[in-house]
Design an enzyme around this catalytic site. Structure first.
Site, PDB file in Angstrom:
ATOM      1  N   TYR A  33       0.828  -1.204   0.000  1.00  0.00           N
ATOM      2  CA  TYR A  33       0.000   0.000   0.000  1.00  0.00           C
ATOM      3  C   TYR A  33       0.857   1.245   0.000  1.00  0.00           C
ATOM      4  O   TYR A  33       2.060   1.190   0.254  1.00  0.00           O
ATOM      5  CB  TYR A  33      -0.955  -0.002   1.205  1.00  0.00           C
ATOM      6  CG  TYR A  33      -0.306   0.329   2.525  1.00  0.00           C
ATOM      7  CD1 TYR A  33       0.528  -0.575   3.166  1.00  0.00           C
ATOM      8  CD2 TYR A  33      -0.517   1.568   3.130  1.00  0.00           C
ATOM      9  CE1 TYR A  33       1.131  -0.253   4.371  1.00  0.00           C
ATOM     10  CE2 TYR A  33       0.081   1.886   4.342  1.00  0.00           C
ATOM     11  CZ  TYR A  33       0.907   0.963   4.958  1.00  0.00           C
ATOM     12  OH  TYR A  33       1.510   1.288   6.144  1.00  0.00           O
ATOM     13  N   ARG A  52       7.884   3.814  -5.207  1.00  0.00           N
ATOM     14  CA  ARG A  52       7.979   2.864  -4.081  1.00  0.00           C
ATOM     15  C   ARG A  52       6.966   1.738  -4.238  1.00  0.00           C
ATOM     16  O   ARG A  52       7.277   0.570  -3.988  1.00  0.00           O
ATOM     17  CB  ARG A  52       7.776   3.612  -2.749  1.00  0.00           C
ATOM     18  CG  ARG A  52       7.978   2.727  -1.537  1.00  0.00           C
ATOM     19  CD  ARG A  52       8.027   3.508  -0.231  1.00  0.00           C
ATOM     20  NE  ARG A  52       6.757   4.141   0.083  1.00  0.00           N
ATOM     21  CZ  ARG A  52       6.558   4.958   1.123  1.00  0.00           C
ATOM     22  NH1 ARG A  52       7.573   5.260   1.929  1.00  0.00           N
ATOM     23  NH2 ARG A  52       5.378   5.482   1.351  1.00  0.00           N
ATOM     24  N   LYS A 148       6.495  -1.961   2.076  1.00  0.00           N
ATOM     25  CA  LYS A 148       5.301  -1.386   2.712  1.00  0.00           C
ATOM     26  C   LYS A 148       4.121  -2.318   2.501  1.00  0.00           C
ATOM     27  O   LYS A 148       3.297  -2.097   1.601  1.00  0.00           O
ATOM     28  CB  LYS A 148       5.046   0.017   2.131  1.00  0.00           C
ATOM     29  CG  LYS A 148       4.156   0.909   2.983  1.00  0.00           C
ATOM     30  CD  LYS A 148       4.274   2.345   2.521  1.00  0.00           C
ATOM     31  CE  LYS A 148       3.260   3.263   3.164  1.00  0.00           C
ATOM     32  NZ  LYS A 148       3.320   3.356   4.614  1.00  0.00           N
ATOM     33  N   GLU A 181      12.482   2.458  13.772  1.00  0.00           N
ATOM     34  CA  GLU A 181      11.594   3.532  13.303  1.00  0.00           C
ATOM     35  C   GLU A 181      10.381   3.537  14.211  1.00  0.00           C
ATOM     36  O   GLU A 181      10.332   2.788  15.185  1.00  0.00           O
ATOM     37  CB  GLU A 181      11.199   3.308  11.832  1.00  0.00           C
ATOM     38  CG  GLU A 181      10.510   1.985  11.562  1.00  0.00           C
ATOM     39  CD  GLU A 181      10.153   1.798  10.079  1.00  0.00           C
ATOM     40  OE1 GLU A 181       9.985   2.790   9.358  1.00  0.00           O
ATOM     41  OE2 GLU A 181      10.028   0.631   9.666  1.00  0.00           O
ATOM     42  N   LEU A 206      11.433   1.380   6.837  1.00  0.00           N
ATOM     43  CA  LEU A 206      10.722   1.779   5.628  1.00  0.00           C
ATOM     44  C   LEU A 206      11.376   3.035   5.042  1.00  0.00           C
ATOM     45  O   LEU A 206      11.592   4.006   5.774  1.00  0.00           O
ATOM     46  CB  LEU A 206       9.253   2.078   5.935  1.00  0.00           C
ATOM     47  CG  LEU A 206       8.455   2.323   4.654  1.00  0.00           C
ATOM     48  CD1 LEU A 206       8.008   1.011   4.052  1.00  0.00           C
ATOM     49  CD2 LEU A 206       7.278   3.236   4.883  1.00  0.00           C
TER      50      LEU A 206
HETATM   51  N1  PDD Z   1       3.073   5.382   7.351  1.00  0.00           N
HETATM   52  N2  PDD Z   1       7.688   3.889   8.755  1.00  0.00           N
HETATM   53  C1  PDD Z   1       6.538   3.211   8.790  1.00  0.00           C
HETATM   54  C2  PDD Z   1       6.490   1.891   9.482  1.00  0.00           C
HETATM   55  C3  PDD Z   1       5.394   3.741   8.148  1.00  0.00           C
HETATM   56  O1  PDD Z   1       4.238   3.078   8.159  1.00  0.00           O
HETATM   57  C4  PDD Z   1       5.478   4.997   7.508  1.00  0.00           C
HETATM   58  C5  PDD Z   1       4.309   5.606   6.785  1.00  0.00           C
HETATM   59  C6  PDD Z   1       6.706   5.685   7.525  1.00  0.00           C
HETATM   60  C7  PDD Z   1       6.882   7.015   6.831  1.00  0.00           C
HETATM   61  O2  PDD Z   1       6.782   6.883   5.436  1.00  0.00           O
HETATM   62  P1  PDD Z   1       6.289   8.091   4.510  1.00  0.00           P
HETATM   63  O3  PDD Z   1       7.177   9.235   4.842  1.00  0.00           O
HETATM   64  O4  PDD Z   1       6.480   7.585   3.145  1.00  0.00           O
HETATM   65  O5  PDD Z   1       4.849   8.374   4.870  1.00  0.00           O
HETATM   66  C8  PDD Z   1       7.789   5.085   8.144  1.00  0.00           C
HETATM   67  C9  PDD Z   1       1.898   5.737   6.614  1.00  0.00           C
HETATM   68  C10 PDD Z   1       1.681   7.203   6.555  1.00  0.00           C
HETATM   69  C11 PDD Z   1       0.741   4.971   7.193  1.00  0.00           C
HETATM   70  O6  PDD Z   1       0.811   3.773   7.193  1.00  0.00           O
HETATM   71  O7  PDD Z   1      -0.215   5.571   7.662  1.00  0.00           O
END
Ligand code: PDD
Length: 289
Positions: A33, A52, A148, A181, A206
């Site tokens: 996703y 991605r 992801k 993270e 991620l």
């Molecule tokens: N989350 N790490 C994890 C485990 C994440 O699920 C996310 C993003 C990030 C940050 O990634 P990005 O900068 O691409 O949003 C890091 C999304 C927003 C979610 O699942 O709601």
């Protein structure tokens, strides 16, 4: 917002949107996703999200449902149909629907779903001024956190633990004691020399789209960046700590497991990065909080 969703070729009311019970997304979390920000009706950092998604589909050998240009067209159609201004767009692709069997089904079409919900990005301004709290929990996720996937149970449990502790985020701590993270954000600190530190991109992390934007912003603002692991104790003793994600662009972390970071107030490096990210958002979308 009218709350319309896209499911396999059609835009339908969210309440009527559905996929089959044998979809492998439901049966095995066999899917990937993206969460994209929509600001001023425009997609933020679309090329990075699309790249991605394509990469992750490849890692799991799930067929891409369509090319990037067609995907972008559907996303924009859905944004327009929802008359969305500030919103989140969720894109999910699963391996498809087939008789339940762990091995890949032959010739199954991937399932593509997009949903949207309104999202108030401006609420982050007050949080940037106050800072948020984080707790830490053991990282109990699988070995490919760089992908992801919709298999988010460990993240869900960690986030719930944070909520029940009155914290905004849960930092996931690996077996070697370093922070990988957050449950849904990337983790950072600013050391006492003013260097921005975030874990390197391994299979434990991620590769956040906002992480990449913040690395770029730091370089533009002459803030040195080092990609390496750090422990919870190092973050608690750091000058500043912060998190980044699409939904929480740059948020100062002012307490970790109840210990105040940087005197318990947001620091100057985080504030500079936050304004750099708002400027980037304004450049791309015209949105100002
Ligand atoms: N989350 N790490 C994890 C485990 C994440 O699920 C996310 C993003 C990030 C940050 O990634 P990005 O900068 O691409 O949003 C890091 C999304 C927003 C979610 O699942 O709601």
């Amino acid at each position: 917002m009218p709350r319309l969703a896209y499911v396999d070729g059609r835009i339908v009311p969210l309440a009527a949107a559905s996929v089959g019970v044998e979809d492998r997304g439901l049966q095995f979390a066999d899917g990937v996703y993206e969460v994209c920000a929509v600001l001023n009706g425009r997609l933020l950092d679309w090329p990075a999200h699309a790249a991605r998604l394509t990469h992750n589909l490849g890692e799991l050998a799930i067929r891409a449902p369509m090319g990037d240009a067609a995907l972008a067209m559907i996303a924009r159609r859905l944004i327009a149909a929802n008359r969305a201004t500030e919103a989140l767009l969720y894109i999910q692709v699963t391996r498809g629907s087939a008789r339940r069997d762990h091995g890949f089904p032959a010739d199954t079409r991937p399932t593509l779903v997009m949903t949207m919900r309104p999202f108030d990005f401006a609420q982050r301004v007050a949080q940037q001024a106050r800072g948020v709290a984080a707790i830490t929990v053991p990282d109990e996720r699988w070995g490919r956190c760089d992908v992801k996937t919709t298999g988010l149970l460990a993240n869900v449990l960690a986030k719930q633990h944070a909520r029940e502790s009155g914290a905004f985020e849960a930092w996931l701590v690996a077996a070697d004691g370093t922070v990988a993270e957050g449950a849904s954000t990337n983790a950072w600190l600013v050391d006492h020399t003013g260097t921005l530190v975030t874990p390197a991109l391994t299979r434990r992390v991620l590769p956040g789209v906002m992480r990449a934007a913040v690395v770029e912003a730091a370089r533009d603002h002459q803030i040195p960046v080092v990609e390496r692991g750090f422990t919870v104790a190092e973050a608690q003793g750091a000058a500043e700590a912060l998190i980044t994600s699409t939904t929480a662009p740059v948020l100062p972390v002012v307490r970790i497991d109840g210990v105040a970071v940087g005197g318990g107030v947001p620091g100057p490096a985080t504030a500079r990065l936050a304004s750099a990210v708002w400027a980037r958002i304004a450049d791309q979308t015209g949105y100002r909080p």
